[in-house]
Design an enzyme around this catalytic site. Structure first.
Site, PDB file in Angstrom:
ATOM      1  N   ASP A 123       0.696  -1.412   0.056  1.00  0.00           N
ATOM      2  CA  ASP A 123      -0.073   0.159  -0.263  1.00  0.00           C
ATOM      3  C   ASP A 123       0.955   1.172  -0.021  1.00  0.00           C
ATOM      4  O   ASP A 123       2.057   1.347  -0.267  1.00  0.00           O
ATOM      5  CB  ASP A 123      -1.015  -0.113   1.306  1.00  0.00           C
ATOM      6  N   ASP A 178      -9.678   3.580  -3.409  1.00  0.00           N
ATOM      7  CA  ASP A 178     -10.550   2.306  -3.079  1.00  0.00           C
ATOM      8  C   ASP A 178     -12.004   2.112  -3.493  1.00  0.00           C
ATOM      9  O   ASP A 178     -12.538   3.108  -3.485  1.00  0.00           O
ATOM     10  CB  ASP A 178     -10.436   2.261  -1.523  1.00  0.00           C
TER      11      ASP A 178
END
Length: 508
Positions: A123, A178
């Site tokens: 990430d 996301d």
């Protein structure tokens, strides 16, 4: 293809060892392993908030009482692969602040390899402003140094255009923020990912985030659109719902092997938008067998008819085409028209297979006036008698190479591959090849190649926007197929607007 727990559990207590092992069991018992799903991946919150005295990551003993290696071993015992998560920063993304991998790349990679990790989602949180390439390259190098094959999923959210640099370091890269379990989020992400088709290739994929299929925020019709578009875009298919208690409708979507076959097609080309107007969107994807998959998507709130043609999706030259509906499983034939009534927020997905092609007519003809059997283009569709332009059909200009204009020809963009059926009846091709002036003078660098079947019969060498057109002559005697191929000359695919000007084909 696989699973990630984040969309169904986030960092809640139900994310634990029993759940992960239960998902591995479900892969086998529910036929998902047989359908091609391989990776059982865990996301954030698997570790303790602090490293141990030696600087190593420590699995949370409450969530994973037997440790991560034991879970990986269990997953492997089912014939599956195991993946986990970290962040290219000092801490991960969850607000509790678990340790990230920045500055610990080699130590963490070696530890994960010792546990049997097969997949890393890396990430982008708490990165301290360190250059993205530097951070992701460091972990990529560390993973390779372990000697263990570990799929490297770069989750940088598309913030620094990773499609331009991530293929050198990893296997996939997130192109968006996301996803959430709603129609607006899903379709918005699809819109953002669609223009990036030229950057996808085998081993290097655009990643529009994980699947929400089965989590309850959309209808089954919308989930079928979600699954269809992700397959059409050659995206990773990472299930985000708890497979231990999903509906049969959800399983039927996730196990649709016809749609999965499109996603996993060996050619590895991402589908492209060939038309989009009034919420009616058509995407075409070239397939390894020479056919196409086509999605007809209705983004409106009422049913609509969505239509296209075989030529518009990149096929032509055949008397008829077979259509297989990948959701209803019905088959039909068409002479070229492709159309369906599509429900609100729905998608009809066809696999289109051309029948026997028809050879060109006797005499000398312009290729721009003849039907190709297939056409793949790097940016928008191939244009007839126009330059490539942008991504919409018909948005090109008069073909112009180094100030000289041409009335006839094909406007393309690297990487492109246009095929014509010859049937052994043609003898010669003559064409003027060059970078179109719309690329901007010094921009653009390509190579033009002509193939008779698998034999290279003409090669332009490297050409740029400063070069005049180059005349290529190709002997096609006895050939069954002609292919016009444009490749990038390793300078990047930007502005590679390539013209096949005045291409004259002599047959019989």
């Amino acid at each position: 293809m696989g699973f990630n727990n984040w969309n169904s559990t986030h960092c809640r207590a139900e994310f634990n060892e029993a759940m992960v092992e239960g998902i591995a069991d479900a892969f086998v018992s529910q036929g998902l392993k047989d359908a091609g799903y391989t990776y059982v991946n865990i996301d954030d919150c698997w570790a303790l908030p602090n490293r141990d005295a030696n600087g190593n990551l420590v699995p949370d003993p409450v969530r994973f009482p037997h440790g991560i290696k034991a879970v990986a071993d269990y997953v492997h015992s089912k014939g599956l692969k195991f993946g986990l998560y970290s962040s290219a920063g000092t801490k991960t993304c969850d607000t509790q602040g678990f340790p990230g991998g920045l500055g610990h790349e080699q130590q963490d990679a070696a530890l994960w390899a010792s546990w049997g990790v097969d997949y890393l989602k890396y990430d982008n949180c708490n990165n301290n402003g360190v250059d993205a390439r530097q951070r992701y390259e460091a972990m990529g190098d560390a993973l390779r140094a372990t000697g263990r094959p570990i799929l490297y999923s770069i989750c940088e959210w598309g913030e620094n255009q990773p499609w331009n640099w991530a293929p050198g370091y990893g296997n996939s890269w997130r192109t968006t923020g996301d996803i959430s379990d709603s129609w607006s989020s899903m379709i918005g992400i699809a819109h953002h990912n669609q223009p990036l088709a030229p950057y996808a290739k085998p081993g290097a994929w655009n990643d529009p985030d994980m699947l929400e299929v089965g989590n309850g925020g959309m209808t089954d019709t919308e989930y079928r659109t979600h699954f269809s578009l992700w397959a059409q875009m050659a995206a990773p298919l990472l299930i985000g719902s708890d497979l231990r208690n999903v509906s049969s409708a959800t399983l039927n979507i996730l196990r649709n092997t016809d749609v999965i076959a499109v996603d996993q097609d060996a050619l590895g080309r991402q589908g492209t938008v060939v038309s989009s107007s009034g919420g009616l969107v058509v995407m075409s994807r070239p397939l390894a067998d020479g056919g196409r998959s086509v999605t007809l998507t209705n983004e409106n709130t009422t049913a609509k008819t969505v239509s296209t043609t075989a030529e518009a999706i990149g096929l032509g030259g055949a008397a008829s085409y077979s259509l297989r509906d990948l959701w209803s499983k019905q088959t039909s034939t068409t002479t070229g028209a492709i159309s369906a009534s599509v429900p609100a927020h729905g998608t009809v997905m066809y696999r289109v297979t051309p029948g026997t092609p028809v050879p060109p007519p006797t005499g000398v003809d312009q290729l721009g006036d003849l039907p190709w059997t297939s056409a793949v283009n790097g940016w928008g569709p191939v244009e007839r008698n126009l330059s490539n332009g942008e991504q919409a059909a018909g948005d090109g200009h008069t073909l112009t190479i180094n100030g000289t204009t041409y009335a006839k020809g094909l406007g393309t963009h690297a990487a492109s591959d246009i095929a014509y059926y010859l049937g052994g009846t043609c003898s010669r091709l003559t064409v003027s090849a060059g970078v179109d002036d719309e690329a901007g003078g010094t921009k653009g660098s390509v190579v033009f190649r002509v193939y008779r079947d698998d034999t290279l019969v003409a090669d332009s060498g490297r050409m740029t926007g400063t070069d005049p057109a180059k005349t290529l002559t190709a002997d096609l005697t006895g050939g069954l197929e002609l292919r016009l191929v444009v490749t990038d000359s390793e300078d990047g695919i930007d502005y590679d607007h390539a013209d096949w000007a005045e291409p004259r084909l002599t047959c019989a």
